[in-house]
Scaffold this motif. Structure first.
Motif, PDB file in Angstrom:
ATOM      1  N   LYS A 287       0.818  -1.207   0.000  1.00 12.31           N
ATOM      2  CA  LYS A 287       0.000   0.000   0.000  1.00 12.31           C
ATOM      3  C   LYS A 287       0.856   1.265   0.000  1.00 12.31           C
ATOM      4  O   LYS A 287       0.569   2.227  -0.734  1.00 12.31           O
ATOM      5  N   ASP A 288       1.923   1.283   0.799  1.00  9.23           N
ATOM      6  CA  ASP A 288       2.705   2.503   0.936  1.00  9.23           C
ATOM      7  C   ASP A 288       3.500   2.819  -0.326  1.00  9.23           C
ATOM      8  O   ASP A 288       3.559   3.971  -0.768  1.00  9.23           O
ATOM      9  N   ILE A 289       4.111   1.784  -0.920  1.00 11.77           N
ATOM     10  CA  ILE A 289       4.854   2.003  -2.162  1.00 11.77           C
ATOM     11  C   ILE A 289       3.891   2.402  -3.282  1.00 11.77           C
ATOM     12  O   ILE A 289       4.169   3.317  -4.066  1.00 11.77           O
ATOM     13  N   HIS A 290       2.761   1.733  -3.340  1.00 11.01           N
ATOM     14  CA  HIS A 290       1.764   2.068  -4.358  1.00 11.01           C
ATOM     15  C   HIS A 290       1.287   3.505  -4.183  1.00 11.01           C
ATOM     16  O   HIS A 290       1.147   4.253  -5.176  1.00 11.01           O
ATOM     17  N   ALA A 291       1.065   3.927  -2.938  1.00 10.53           N
ATOM     18  CA  ALA A 291       0.622   5.299  -2.683  1.00 10.53           C
ATOM     19  C   ALA A 291       1.677   6.306  -3.122  1.00 10.53           C
ATOM     20  O   ALA A 291       1.354   7.362  -3.690  1.00 10.53           O
ATOM     21  N   LEU A 292       2.952   6.003  -2.856  1.00  8.80           N
ATOM     22  CA  LEU A 292       4.033   6.899  -3.268  1.00  8.80           C
ATOM     23  C   LEU A 292       4.030   7.092  -4.781  1.00  8.80           C
ATOM     24  O   LEU A 292       4.080   8.220  -5.284  1.00  8.80           O
ATOM     25  N   PHE A 293       3.951   5.994  -5.525  1.00 10.33           N
ATOM     26  CA  PHE A 293       3.957   6.089  -6.988  1.00 10.33           C
ATOM     27  C   PHE A 293       2.674   6.750  -7.506  1.00 10.33           C
ATOM     28  O   PHE A 293       2.725   7.546  -8.455  1.00 10.33           O
ATOM     29  N   ARG A 294       1.557   6.425  -6.882  1.00 14.41           N
ATOM     30  CA  ARG A 294       0.295   7.000  -7.343  1.00 14.41           C
ATOM     31  C   ARG A 294       0.259   8.503  -7.110  1.00 14.41           C
ATOM     32  O   ARG A 294      -0.207   9.271  -7.964  1.00 14.41           O
ATOM     33  N   ASN A 295       0.776   8.946  -5.961  1.00 19.28           N
ATOM     34  CA  ASN A 295       0.798  10.381  -5.660  1.00 19.28           C
ATOM     35  C   ASN A 295       1.717  11.141  -6.600  1.00 19.28           C
ATOM     36  O   ASN A 295       1.526  12.337  -6.823  1.00 19.28           O
ATOM     37  N   ARG A 296       2.710  10.457  -7.116  1.00 18.29           N
ATOM     38  CA  ARG A 296       3.615  11.070  -8.092  1.00 18.29           C
ATOM     39  C   ARG A 296       3.127  10.848  -9.525  1.00 18.29           C
ATOM     40  O   ARG A 296       3.822  11.205 -10.469  1.00 18.29           O
ATOM     41  N   ASN A 297       1.955  10.259  -9.685  1.00 15.52           N
ATOM     42  CA  ASN A 297       1.412   9.941 -11.006  1.00 15.52           C
ATOM     43  C   ASN A 297       2.423   9.125 -11.809  1.00 15.52           C
ATOM     44  O   ASN A 297       2.652   9.362 -13.004  1.00 15.52           O
ATOM     45  N   ALA A 298       3.033   8.126 -11.112  1.00 12.25           N
ATOM     46  CA  ALA A 298       4.075   7.315 -11.728  1.00 12.25           C
ATOM     47  C   ALA A 298       3.632   5.877 -11.951  1.00 12.25           C
ATOM     48  O   ALA A 298       4.457   5.027 -12.298  1.00 12.25           O
ATOM     49  N   VAL A 299       2.355   5.587 -11.742  1.00 14.08           N
ATOM     50  CA  VAL A 299       1.830   4.247 -11.961  1.00 14.08           C
ATOM     51  C   VAL A 299       0.381   4.376 -12.417  1.00 14.08           C
ATOM     52  O   VAL A 299      -0.309   5.337 -12.044  1.00 14.08           O
ATOM     53  N   VAL A 300      -0.066   3.446 -13.240  1.00 14.21           N
ATOM     54  CA  VAL A 300      -1.452   3.419 -13.699  1.00 14.21           C
ATOM     55  C   VAL A 300      -2.169   2.291 -12.967  1.00 14.21           C
ATOM     56  O   VAL A 300      -1.696   1.146 -12.976  1.00 14.21           O
ATOM     57  N   THR A 301      -3.289   2.605 -12.329  1.00 13.49           N
ATOM     58  CA  THR A 301      -4.036   1.614 -11.548  1.00 13.49           C
ATOM     59  C   THR A 301      -5.378   1.331 -12.235  1.00 13.49           C
ATOM     60  O   THR A 301      -6.099   2.262 -12.586  1.00 13.49           O
ATOM     61  N   VAL A 302      -5.658   0.047 -12.394  1.00 14.36           N
ATOM     62  CA  VAL A 302      -6.903  -0.371 -13.057  1.00 14.36           C
ATOM     63  C   VAL A 302      -7.697  -1.266 -12.117  1.00 14.36           C
ATOM     64  O   VAL A 302      -7.141  -1.834 -11.172  1.00 14.36           O
ATOM     65  N   ALA A 303      -8.983  -1.406 -12.401  1.00 17.81           N
ATOM     66  CA  ALA A 303      -9.856  -2.183 -11.514  1.00 17.81           C
ATOM     67  C   ALA A 303     -10.299  -3.509 -12.103  1.00 17.81           C
ATOM     68  O   ALA A 303     -10.742  -4.388 -11.373  1.00 17.81           O
TER      69      ALA A 303
END
Length: 462
Positions: A287-303
């Protein structure tokens, strides 16, 4: 663990290295990465088996990784003064609830001695709630932030590089069919797109190959030395230790375990290779690593599979956006690099502190032994002094002891009288010394003051 082991090898080049595993896959990986190390299966966490393992190998210190908390191993190592650290440690909120509810009592003693080198302050806080002393917790960025050493690609892998290639890494059951369906839709727009599937567990190769065939594609297995020939082939990476190479020849990476409620996998390895990354929304273990990348718009998350298809199409069609994601992932890695060196230094300091305490405890044990021995002698002497001078001897054992001493005193008296008679008759040689002589009798036993009396008289005579 590889960057940490490499950093420790640089610090301790002559120290033997013992690597433990729980599965044949882990064993094969360890042997391929560190052929000069001892590779052993770690026994299940039973007290007798763990004690035998520690007695056989006698480790100087122990490192366990990420989430591998083995209570008996930690507890028995502490009894042998073997420091143990959980490196690159992470603990999700879900795992914390499980430990706290079901295993807190079992973990209480081991956690008081375990050292924690946590990935984030959130992980550190959860371990503190679980019962680890705050003084035993440090924080070091995830070891996988370490930028990989870039070596030339193996020739056959370099030759397999083609445009518009994407890789689905660390996949689990229930994901491969979704990925293959997304690939079919992608090929409607990019007919020459290629897909590589790297399952988390290579032993699932037969099941995945059947999914590929059912979808109308041809599986090509890396373990069989096969290579993709055209766009109707899907490459199945069912070997160990090669994923990093295939990240490099891919344009886009989907990280598995995240479209199903498994919790995802670490996205730092593809990030270290500068790849645009797609994940599912089930990343609760990271969760924490994903949040870091997501906050930097450095990862694309799909559902779901539809969003995976849509985002894959978008990124392949937008080279600028893909390049921006690649730059951002590399920037995050570079901002946090150096984790392995820092973690290794923490271990070196931990070992030095333990060695110093061990030496101090050894010295204290020696001192305590000497004190106890002296006390025993003093108590022994005091006992017999009291026994000899006691006017009222009570008890059968005390009377028996006094009777034995009395018998020896009579023998001693006769021996002294015999020696004096021999002096008087000239049978024993006499010697006259050119100085004053102080003769102190053997007054009872030691501790009666003979030595200080002699020193005092000698000083007075001098």
């Amino acid at each position: 663990a590889v960057p940490l082991v490499q950093a420790l090898r640089r610090r301790f080049p002559d120290a033997p290295l013992l690597l433990t595993q729980m599965t044949p896959t882990g064993r094969a990986t360890a042997e391929s990465l560190f052929p000069d190390a001892q590779c052993r299966y770690l026994p299940y966490d039973h007290p007798a088996w763990t004690a035998a393992f520690l007695a056989q190998h006698k480790p100087r210190f122990g490192i366990i990784m990420e989430t591998e908390i083995w209570p008996n191993l930690i507890r028995l190592a502490a009894k042998r003064s073997i420091p143990v650290q959980l490196s690159n440690a992470r603990l999700s909120a879900k795992s914390l609830r499980g430990y706290y509810r079901y295993a807190r009592c079992l973990m209480r003693e081991p956690l008081t001695t375990l050292r924690i080198d946590a990935q984030t302050r959130f992980d550190a806080r959860r371990y503190r709630v679980l019962g680890v002393p705050a003084a035993h917790i440090t924080i070091t960025p995830n070891l996988k932030y370490q930028a990989p050493t870039i070596l030339p690609l193996p020739a056959d892998i370099a030759a397999a590089r083609t445009p518009d290639t994407w890789i689905a890494a660390s996949t689990h059951p229930g994901e491969e069919q979704t990925i293959i369906a997304a690939h079919r839709l992608l090929q409607q727009h990019l007919p020459h797109a290629r897909l590589i599937i790297a399952p988390r567990h290579p032993e699932r190769r037969d099941t995945i190959a059947q999914h590929i065939c059912d979808a109308g594609y041809t599986p090509r297995l890396r373990s069989q030395g096969e290579t993709p020939r055209d766009s109707r082939d899907i490459y199945l990476l069912d070997t160990l230790g090669e994923l990093k190479h295939y990240y490099r020849i891919s344009d886009l990476a989907y990280i598995g375990g995240s479209l199903i409620p498994h919790g995802g996998h670490n996205i730092l390895e593809p990030a270290a290779h500068g790849k645009a990354i797609i994940v599912g929304n089930q990343m609760f273990n990271f969760k924490d690593i994903h949040a870091l990348f997501r906050n930097r718009n450095a990862v694309v998350t799909v559902a779901n599979g539809a969003e995976l298809t849509r985002e894959t199409l978008r990124l392949f069609g937008d080279a600028y956006e893909r390049a921006r994601l690649e730059r951002e992932t590399l920037a995050i890695i570079n901002e946090n690099k150096g984790a392995s060196a820092k973690s290794a230094q923490i271990l070196v300091d931990l070992l030095a502190a333990y060695e110093a305490r061990r030496a101090l405890r050894a010295q204290e044990r020696i001192s305590e032994h000497r004190v106890r021995a002296t006390q025993k002698v003093a108590n022994f002497q005091t006992y017999f002094i009291d026994l000899v001078h006691d006017k009222d001897v009570r008890g059968v054992s005390r009377r028996l002891i006094v009777g034995v001493f009395y018998a020896f005193s009579l023998i001693y008296e006769q021996l002294v009288n015999l020696k004096l008679t021999m002096y008087r008759l000239g049978w024993a040689k006499k010697e006259e010394l050119p100085c004053f002589v102080i003769s102190l009798g053997n007054v009872t036993v030691g501790g009666t003051g003979k030595t200080p009396t002699a020193q005092y008289l000698a000083a007075a005579i001098r």
